[in-house]
Write a protein that holds these residues in place. Structure first.
Motif, PDB file in Angstrom:
ATOM      1  N   ASN A  10       0.818  -1.227   0.000  1.00 24.86           N
ATOM      2  CA  ASN A  10       0.000   0.000   0.000  1.00 24.86           C
ATOM      3  C   ASN A  10       0.845   1.266   0.000  1.00 24.86           C
ATOM      4  OD1 ASN A  10      -2.613  -1.164   0.058  1.00 24.86           O
ATOM      5  ND2 ASN A  10      -2.376  -1.623   2.230  1.00 24.86           N
ATOM      6  N   GLN A  11       2.149   1.110  -0.246  1.00 24.71           N
ATOM      7  CA  GLN A  11       3.079   2.238  -0.190  1.00 24.71           C
ATOM      8  C   GLN A  11       3.049   2.944   1.165  1.00 24.71           C
ATOM      9  OE1 GLN A  11       1.068   2.115  -3.375  1.00 24.71           O
ATOM     10  NE2 GLN A  11       2.747   0.707  -3.775  1.00 24.71           N
ATOM     11  N   GLY A  12       2.796   2.148   2.211  1.00 24.25           N
ATOM     12  CA  GLY A  12       2.892   2.651   3.575  1.00 24.25           C
ATOM     13  C   GLY A  12       1.617   3.280   4.088  1.00 24.25           C
ATOM     14  N   SER A  13       1.661   3.667   5.355  1.00 21.59           N
ATOM     15  CA  SER A  13       0.597   4.424   6.003  1.00 21.59           C
ATOM     16  C   SER A  13       1.258   5.554   6.785  1.00 21.59           C
ATOM     17  CB  SER A  13      -0.204   3.546   6.971  1.00 21.59           C
ATOM     18  OG  SER A  13      -1.032   2.638   6.300  1.00 21.59           O
ATOM     19  N   LEU A  14       0.623   6.703   6.804  1.00 17.55           N
ATOM     20  CA  LEU A  14       1.100   7.762   7.687  1.00 17.55           C
ATOM     21  C   LEU A  14       0.821   7.327   9.123  1.00 17.55           C
ATOM     22  CD1 LEU A  14       0.545  11.558   7.361  1.00 17.55           C
ATOM     23  CD2 LEU A  14      -0.150  10.394   9.458  1.00 17.55           C
ATOM     24  N   VAL A  15       1.768   7.592  10.032  1.00 14.62           N
ATOM     25  CA  VAL A  15       1.574   7.292  11.451  1.00 14.62           C
ATOM     26  C   VAL A  15       1.889   8.548  12.238  1.00 14.62           C
ATOM     27  CG1 VAL A  15       2.278   5.863  13.407  1.00 14.62           C
ATOM     28  CG2 VAL A  15       2.222   4.870  11.107  1.00 14.62           C
ATOM     29  N   GLY A  16       0.976   8.952  13.127  1.00 16.02           N
ATOM     30  CA  GLY A  16       1.216  10.205  13.825  1.00 16.02           C
ATOM     31  C   GLY A  16       0.498  10.343  15.153  1.00 16.02           C
ATOM     32  N   ASP A  17       0.948  11.323  15.916  1.00 16.63           N
ATOM     33  CA  ASP A  17       0.285  11.793  17.127  1.00 16.63           C
ATOM     34  C   ASP A  17       0.449  13.316  17.170  1.00 16.63           C
ATOM     35  OD1 ASP A  17       2.842  12.406  18.244  1.00 16.63           O
ATOM     36  OD2 ASP A  17       3.050  10.345  18.943  1.00 16.63           O
ATOM     37  N   PHE A  18       0.135  13.937  18.289  1.00 12.42           N
ATOM     38  CA  PHE A  18       0.237  15.399  18.353  1.00 12.42           C
ATOM     39  C   PHE A  18       1.673  15.898  18.315  1.00 12.42           C
ATOM     40  CE2 PHE A  18      -4.164  15.435  20.310  1.00 12.42           C
ATOM     41  CZ  PHE A  18      -4.741  16.145  19.264  1.00 12.42           C
ATOM     42  N   ASN A  19       2.632  15.009  18.591  1.00 15.51           N
ATOM     43  CA  ASN A  19       4.034  15.429  18.663  1.00 15.51           C
ATOM     44  C   ASN A  19       4.873  15.017  17.457  1.00 15.51           C
ATOM     45  OD1 ASN A  19       3.790  16.600  21.313  1.00 15.51           O
ATOM     46  ND2 ASN A  19       3.720  14.512  22.129  1.00 15.51           N
ATOM     47  N   HIS A  20       4.556  13.885  16.866  1.00 17.71           N
ATOM     48  CA  HIS A  20       5.364  13.372  15.758  1.00 17.71           C
ATOM     49  C   HIS A  20       4.466  12.766  14.684  1.00 17.71           C
ATOM     50  CE1 HIS A  20       8.024  13.111  19.345  1.00 17.71           C
ATOM     51  NE2 HIS A  20       8.908  13.622  18.504  1.00 17.71           N
ATOM     52  N   ILE A  21       4.767  13.099  13.442  1.00 24.75           N
ATOM     53  CA  ILE A  21       4.053  12.511  12.303  1.00 24.75           C
ATOM     54  C   ILE A  21       5.080  11.977  11.316  1.00 24.75           C
ATOM     55  CG2 ILE A  21       2.577  12.969  10.314  1.00 24.75           C
ATOM     56  CD1 ILE A  21       1.034  14.963  11.995  1.00 24.75           C
ATOM     57  N   ILE A  22       4.946  10.712  10.972  1.00 23.09           N
ATOM     58  CA  ILE A  22       5.810  10.076   9.983  1.00 23.09           C
ATOM     59  C   ILE A  22       4.986   9.859   8.719  1.00 23.09           C
ATOM     60  CG2 ILE A  22       7.305   8.115   9.455  1.00 23.09           C
ATOM     61  CD1 ILE A  22       8.298   9.788  11.798  1.00 23.09           C
ATOM     62  N   THR A  59       3.535   7.685  18.278  1.00 23.27           N
ATOM     63  CA  THR A  59       3.927   7.196  16.957  1.00 23.27           C
ATOM     64  C   THR A  59       4.956   6.080  17.079  1.00 23.27           C
ATOM     65  OG1 THR A  59       3.511   9.356  15.940  1.00 23.27           O
ATOM     66  CG2 THR A  59       5.044   7.891  14.796  1.00 23.27           C
ATOM     67  N   TYR A  60       5.874   6.210  18.034  1.00 22.29           N
ATOM     68  CA  TYR A  60       6.980   5.247  18.147  1.00 22.29           C
ATOM     69  C   TYR A  60       6.496   3.863  18.560  1.00 22.29           C
ATOM     70  CZ  TYR A  60       9.793   9.444  17.783  1.00 22.29           C
ATOM     71  OH  TYR A  60      10.349  10.619  17.348  1.00 22.29           O
ATOM     72  N   PHE A  61       5.385   3.799  19.266  1.00 21.34           N
ATOM     73  CA  PHE A  61       4.826   2.496  19.629  1.00 21.34           C
ATOM     74  C   PHE A  61       4.433   1.732  18.367  1.00 21.34           C
ATOM     75  CE2 PHE A  61       3.079   0.281  23.430  1.00 21.34           C
ATOM     76  CZ  PHE A  61       2.506  -0.809  22.792  1.00 21.34           C
ATOM     77  N   ILE A  62       3.740   2.416  17.464  1.00 24.30           N
ATOM     78  CA  ILE A  62       3.291   1.774  16.222  1.00 24.30           C
ATOM     79  C   ILE A  62       4.488   1.429  15.335  1.00 24.30           C
ATOM     80  CG2 ILE A  62       1.753   1.987  14.237  1.00 24.30           C
ATOM     81  CD1 ILE A  62       0.361   2.014  17.009  1.00 24.30           C
ATOM     82  N   LEU A  63       5.456   2.331  15.244  1.00 21.85           N
ATOM     83  CA  LEU A  63       6.658   2.050  14.450  1.00 21.85           C
ATOM     84  C   LEU A  63       7.390   0.823  14.987  1.00 21.85           C
ATOM     85  CD1 LEU A  63       8.177   5.619  13.895  1.00 21.85           C
ATOM     86  CD2 LEU A  63       6.779   4.286  12.308  1.00 21.85           C
ATOM     87  N   GLY A 201      -4.333   1.045   3.577  1.00 21.00           N
ATOM     88  CA  GLY A 201      -3.355   2.127   3.558  1.00 21.00           C
ATOM     89  C   GLY A 201      -3.840   3.365   4.291  1.00 21.00           C
ATOM     90  N   THR A 202      -4.725   3.169   5.263  1.00 20.42           N
ATOM     91  CA  THR A 202      -5.305   4.282   6.014  1.00 20.42           C
ATOM     92  C   THR A 202      -4.271   4.898   6.957  1.00 20.42           C
ATOM     93  OG1 THR A 202      -7.341   2.951   6.028  1.00 20.42           O
ATOM     94  CG2 THR A 202      -7.312   4.908   7.427  1.00 20.42           C
ATOM     95  N   ASN A 203      -4.321   6.206   7.119  1.00 23.51           N
ATOM     96  CA  ASN A 203      -3.429   6.887   8.057  1.00 23.51           C
ATOM     97  C   ASN A 203      -3.803   6.521   9.488  1.00 23.51           C
ATOM     98  OD1 ASN A 203      -2.199   8.197   5.899  1.00 23.51           O
ATOM     99  ND2 ASN A 203      -3.543   9.982   6.057  1.00 23.51           N
ATOM    100  N   ILE A 204      -2.786   6.332  10.338  1.00 24.77           N
ATOM    101  CA  ILE A 204      -2.990   5.944  11.733  1.00 24.77           C
ATOM    102  C   ILE A 204      -2.588   7.102  12.635  1.00 24.77           C
ATOM    103  CG2 ILE A 204      -2.326   4.342  13.567  1.00 24.77           C
ATOM    104  CD1 ILE A 204      -1.467   2.372  11.353  1.00 24.77           C
ATOM    105  N   TYR A 205      -3.518   7.525  13.487  1.00 25.64           N
ATOM    106  CA  TYR A 205      -3.189   8.528  14.504  1.00 25.64           C
ATOM    107  C   TYR A 205      -3.458   7.929  15.887  1.00 25.64           C
ATOM    108  CZ  TYR A 205      -3.059  11.941  10.719  1.00 25.64           C
ATOM    109  OH  TYR A 205      -2.749  12.620   9.560  1.00 25.64           O
ATOM    110  N   VAL A 206      -2.649   8.315  16.853  1.00 26.96           N
ATOM    111  CA  VAL A 206      -2.768   7.790  18.213  1.00 26.96           C
ATOM    112  C   VAL A 206      -3.257   8.900  19.137  1.00 26.96           C
ATOM    113  CG1 VAL A 206      -1.576   6.663  20.126  1.00 26.96           C
ATOM    114  CG2 VAL A 206      -0.873   6.169  17.764  1.00 26.96           C
ATOM    115  N   ALA A 207      -4.421   8.679  19.768  1.00 24.86           N
ATOM    116  CA  ALA A 207      -4.930   9.663  20.729  1.00 24.86           C
ATOM    117  C   ALA A 207      -4.077   9.620  21.994  1.00 24.86           C
ATOM    118  CB  ALA A 207      -6.390   9.349  21.065  1.00 24.86           C
ATOM    119  N   PRO A 208      -3.787  10.782  22.601  1.00 20.85           N
ATOM    120  CA  PRO A 208      -2.878  10.806  23.748  1.00 20.85           C
ATOM    121  C   PRO A 208      -3.441  10.173  25.015  1.00 20.85           C
ATOM    122  CG  PRO A 208      -3.791  12.985  23.344  1.00 20.85           C
ATOM    123  CD  PRO A 208      -4.213  12.121  22.194  1.00 20.85           C
TER     124      PRO A 208
END
Length: 300
Positions: A10-22, A59-63, A201-208
């Motif tokens: 899927n050419q990756g997924s964006l992974v992010g939170d309020f502090n870091h977005i990859i 984000t680092y947990f998912i990575l 390929g959905t973007n993943i965000y982590v709620a704090p």
């Protein structure tokens, strides 16, 4: 057969939170940086690598999950809010080779890999390691009927089959762009969110904070969340709050999934009043069944 292949396909997924977005484009590079640190620990055994992930919600947990899969290993998610002795007990029980954690935390044993030591500005590439269908994908610890933690072992075949089911069952929602992980990362509901992202390929965000409704609302609005999957308790709090405040805009949500707890049918009515066009599903099942064993749409 490796779940990480879905990311590559899927050419990756964006992974992010309020502090870091990859970004999607940089996801594999970030994963490779964690892998480089894992290999520096000089693992010499021939069995599957077991990595415990003992990080705050980020984000680092998912990575770290993705890095574990790419090297052909399996992971054990731990909660930093649990007592340290409980976490150490689980780390020993699963015989974790490496514990990815933070220097700011309370785990500093020999097998600790501090996320702060990962060099994210490097560009080393690593090939994906093939796994067998019977290899482990992850271990989720539940309380167990006796009160003693019980490690539920889910193999690669089971999880890959689950991803394929998600692709088929939720195919009409494949264009939804972003989802928000609101449950504890040590729960298998998180694995359903990740499966959805791997399928489409959905973007993943982590709620704090899974218990803070205001921070969840802020995340929904900031990240334009279209897929919202959580427990009925959180749904009730969110939609009750939204119903009382006309200033809260949740219109980005198109797909709502509830799971993990029994719920009242009044929840369906609350959702329909706030988001009359959203589709609402209940999915349910024990951890041993690989997340859920049934799913049904309720808004219609």
């Amino acid at each position: 057969m490796n779940p990480y292949k879905f990311i590559l396909n899927n050419q990756g997924s964006l992974v992010g939170d309020f502090n870091h977005i990859i970004s999607k484009e940089k996801l594999d590079t970030a994963v490779n940086c964690i892998i480089a640190s894992i290999y520096k620990k000089k693992l010499t055994h021939t069995n599957q690598t077991c990595i415990a992930i003992y990080l705050d919600r980020s984000t680092y947990f998912i990575l770290s999950i993705f890095a574990t899969w790419k090297i052909g290993g399996y992971f054990v998610p731990l909660n930093t809010n649990w007592p340290l002795e409980r976490c150490k007990k689980l780390i020993n029980h699963c015989n974790a080779d490496i514990v990815i954690c933070s220097k700011q935390g309370n785990y500093h044993e020999e097998n600790a890999l501090f996320i702060e030591d990962v060099l994210f500005d490097t560009s080393t590439c690593f090939d994906i390691v093939e796994t067998k269908s019977t290899d482990l994908c992850y271990i989720i610890y539940t309380s167990g009927s006796t009160g003693e933690p019980k490690g539920v072992m889910i193999n690669v075949s089971s999880y890959v089959t689950y991803i394929e089911w998600v692709k088929k069952f939720f195919s009409s929602y494949s264009t939804n762009t972003s989802l928000l992980i609101t449950v504890e990362l040590s729960f298998d509901m998180t694995m359903q969110d990740i499966a959805f992202a791997l399928a489409f390929g959905t973007n993943i965000y982590v709620a704090p904070d899974p218990k803070n409704v205001l921070s969840i609302i802020k995340a929904i609005q900031t990240f334009n969340i279209s897929v919202f999957h959580t427990v009925p308790t959180t749904h009730n709090m969110l939609f009750e709050f939204a119903k009382k405040s006309n200033a809260i805009d949740l219109s980005s949500i198109k797909l709502i999934i509830t799971a993990g707890e029994p719920f009242s049918c009044t929840l369906v009515e609350k959702v329909k009043k706030v988001l009359p066009k959203a589709h609402f599903y209940n999915i349910y099942g024990p951890t041993e069944f690989t997340i859920n064993c049934f799913a049904i749409r309720l808004d219609n």
